[in-house]
Write an enzyme that holds these catalytic residues in place. Structure first.
Site, short mmCIF file in Angstrom:
data_model
loop_
_atom_site.label_atom_id
_atom_site.label_comp_id
_atom_site.label_asym_id
_atom_site.label_seq_id
_atom_site.Cartn_x
_atom_site.Cartn_y
_atom_site.Cartn_z
N CYS A 64 7.93 -4.44 19.83
CA CYS A 64 7.55 -3.81 18.57
C CYS A 64 7.13 -2.36 18.77
CB CYS A 64 6.45 -4.62 17.92
SG CYS A 64 6.83 -6.36 17.88
N THR A 83 11.89 -21.31 -1.48
CA THR A 83 12.84 -22.28 -0.92
C THR A 83 12.91 -22.08 0.60
OG1 THR A 83 14.08 -22.22 -2.97
CG2 THR A 83 15.24 -23.10 -1.05
N THR A 96 4.88 -13.25 12.75
CA THR A 96 4.15 -12.23 12.00
C THR A 96 3.60 -12.82 10.70
OG1 THR A 96 5.51 -10.50 12.98
CG2 THR A 96 4.35 -9.94 10.94
C1 LIG Z 1 2.15 -12.42 20.65
C2 LIG Z 1 3.10 -12.22 19.50
N1 LIG Z 1 2.67 -12.46 18.26
C3 LIG Z 1 3.48 -12.31 17.19
C4 LIG Z 1 4.78 -11.88 17.34
C5 LIG Z 1 5.65 -11.73 16.12
O1 LIG Z 1 6.53 -12.81 15.97
P1 LIG Z 1 7.85 -12.65 15.06
O2 LIG Z 1 8.75 -11.72 15.78
O3 LIG Z 1 8.40 -14.05 14.94
O4 LIG Z 1 7.39 -12.12 13.74
C6 LIG Z 1 5.27 -11.60 18.62
C7 LIG Z 1 6.63 -11.07 18.81
O5 LIG Z 1 6.87 -10.20 19.62
C8 LIG Z 1 4.40 -11.78 19.73
O6 LIG Z 1 4.81 -11.54 20.97
#
Ligand SMILES: Cc1ncc(COP(=O)(O)O)c(C=O)c1O
Length: 377
Positions: free
Chosen positions: A320, A232, A71
């Site tokens: 999500c 950090t 993200t």
């Molecule tokens: C295609 C995609 N992008 C971004 C993310 C986000 O990654 P993170 O959970 O490491 O923030 C995900 C997580 O589900 C994802 O599947």
């Protein structure tokens, strides 16, 4: 049998080798910026992890910026690329309707951006002609994922990057799901990955920033990551990420074939046993690790809960969006109705998935589906 975990696109189990490396590194508390021995030890560990992540991504070591995950990597890519290009009068931002929220919600907040969302067809393939047309306006950045998290559908990002570059735009790719499962983007300017999708720890990821591209940082207040991300470093997480990256880099090609074989067996078994079941995005190239299946008449959330009680963990959408009961925006973008999107399940495998587990799931899903249909759920 322990519960079968088929939700590997949401997150993966820590590989035992990653766990061991992190456990060994726990007592080493040095700050990588310190000059003394403690600092040097931490710095050395960071360097080695950076090397491993770069190699697994097909990148140069200096191109890697460690972040708190996929993200943040997507945020850093889009915000900093847009800021730089908007200063040159380029305000168009192009992305697809099936991106992860980390991209879609970020582009929606870019100040005064002219955002164009490119649709997909009923298989989830990008409408490339619409992208070409959108590029007729001076464009700051094009952001297209390398593989979709829900369906596994692959995008020809190398070609799309050429189109973007031809129009003077930067090209970013969210490669979080393709990392370790398929070909990485070759000529993107920016590439985002995350450790916890490759059997590494959560809360750590990376952005590859192509050599020569100078972008402003999102986090100020520190010189870390060559001034591209102050703060950090998450040394322990990065050490785990490095080992996870090494493991995918050294992985035998046969591993992905084995996973694909298991996925195909699961699919054909479920399609044979459940009336009207259909694969979402099943007619075009996709990742070997996932199957997104529409089970007409069933309620996805009810299936997830009932299967959980039978010892099968999976998801009815992206991690999500699950829990919100909102149908998947990816499936809706592919033209599925609200009802069809709501009755789809995502089965996602990993290198730890066994044949026995797939057989168990192939037996449980039709049984649970029949029970819920009889109850009208
Ligand atoms: C295609 C995609 N992008 C971004 C993310 C986000 O990654 P993170 O959970 O490491 O923030 C995900 C997580 O589900 C994802 O599947």
């Amino acid at each position: 049998m322990n519960a079968v975990y088929l939700d590997n696109h949401a997150t993966t189990a820590l590989d035992p080798q990653v766990m061991a490396a992190m456990r060994d590194a726990l007592p080493a508390y040095g700050n990588p910026s310190s000059l003394h021995g403690h600092g040097r030890t931490a710095r050395k560990a960071l360097l080695s992890a950076r090397q491993s992540v770069a190699e697994a991504m097909g990148a140069r070591q200096r191109e890697i910026v460690f972040t708190s995950g996929g993200t943040e990597a997507n945020n850093l890519a889009l915000r900093s690329a847009y800021q730089t290009m908007a200063a040159q009068g380029r305000r168009r931002v192009i992305t697809s309707s099936v991106e992860h929220a980390a991209v879609l919600e970020t582009v929606a907040t870019l100040p005064e951006a002219d955002v164009v969302i490119i649709p997909v067809d009923d298989q989830g393939a990008l409408e490339v002609a619409a992208l070409e047309e959108a590029l007729s306006v001076p464009t700051a950045v094009v952001s297209i994922m390398a593989a979709n998290n829900e369906t596994g559908v692959l995008f020809d990002v190398d070609h799309l990057a050429e189109l973007a570059h031809g129009a003077g735009a930067l090209f970013h790719s969210d490669a979080v799901q393709v990392f370790g499962k398929g070909a990485m983007p070759q000529n993107a300017d920016l590439v985002a990955v995350s450790a916890h999708k490759i059997h590494g720890p959560k809360g750590v990821g990376a952005l590859q920033i192509r050599k020569g591209l100078e972008l402003p940082p999102l986090h100020s207040g520190g010189h870390q990551e060559r001034g591209r991300r102050g703060g950090t470093e998450n040394t322990l997480g990065i050490i785990g990420f490095g080992v996870a990256a090494q493991l995918i880099d050294q992985m035998d090609h046969g591993v992905l074939e084995r996973i694909e074989n298991l996925r195909d067996r699961l699919e054909s078994s479920l399609l044979d046993q459940v009336d009207g079941a259909q694969i979402n995005g099943g007619l075009i190239p996709r990742l070997p690790t996932v199957s997104n299946i529409h089970f007409p008449g069933l309620e996805g959330e009810a299936m997830v809960i009932a299967l959980d009680m039978e010892g099968v963990a999976l998801s009815s959408g992206s991690a999500c969006s699950s829990g919100t009961m909102e149908p998947s925006h990816v499936l809706l973008a592919m033209g599925l109705s609200y009802a069809a999107a709501g009755s789809s399940l995502r089965f996602s495998l990993s290198r730890l998935t066994t044949e026995e587990e797939v057989e168990f799931v192939s037996a449980q899903v039709p049984r649970v589906a029949q029970r819920l249909l009889a109850l009208g759920l």
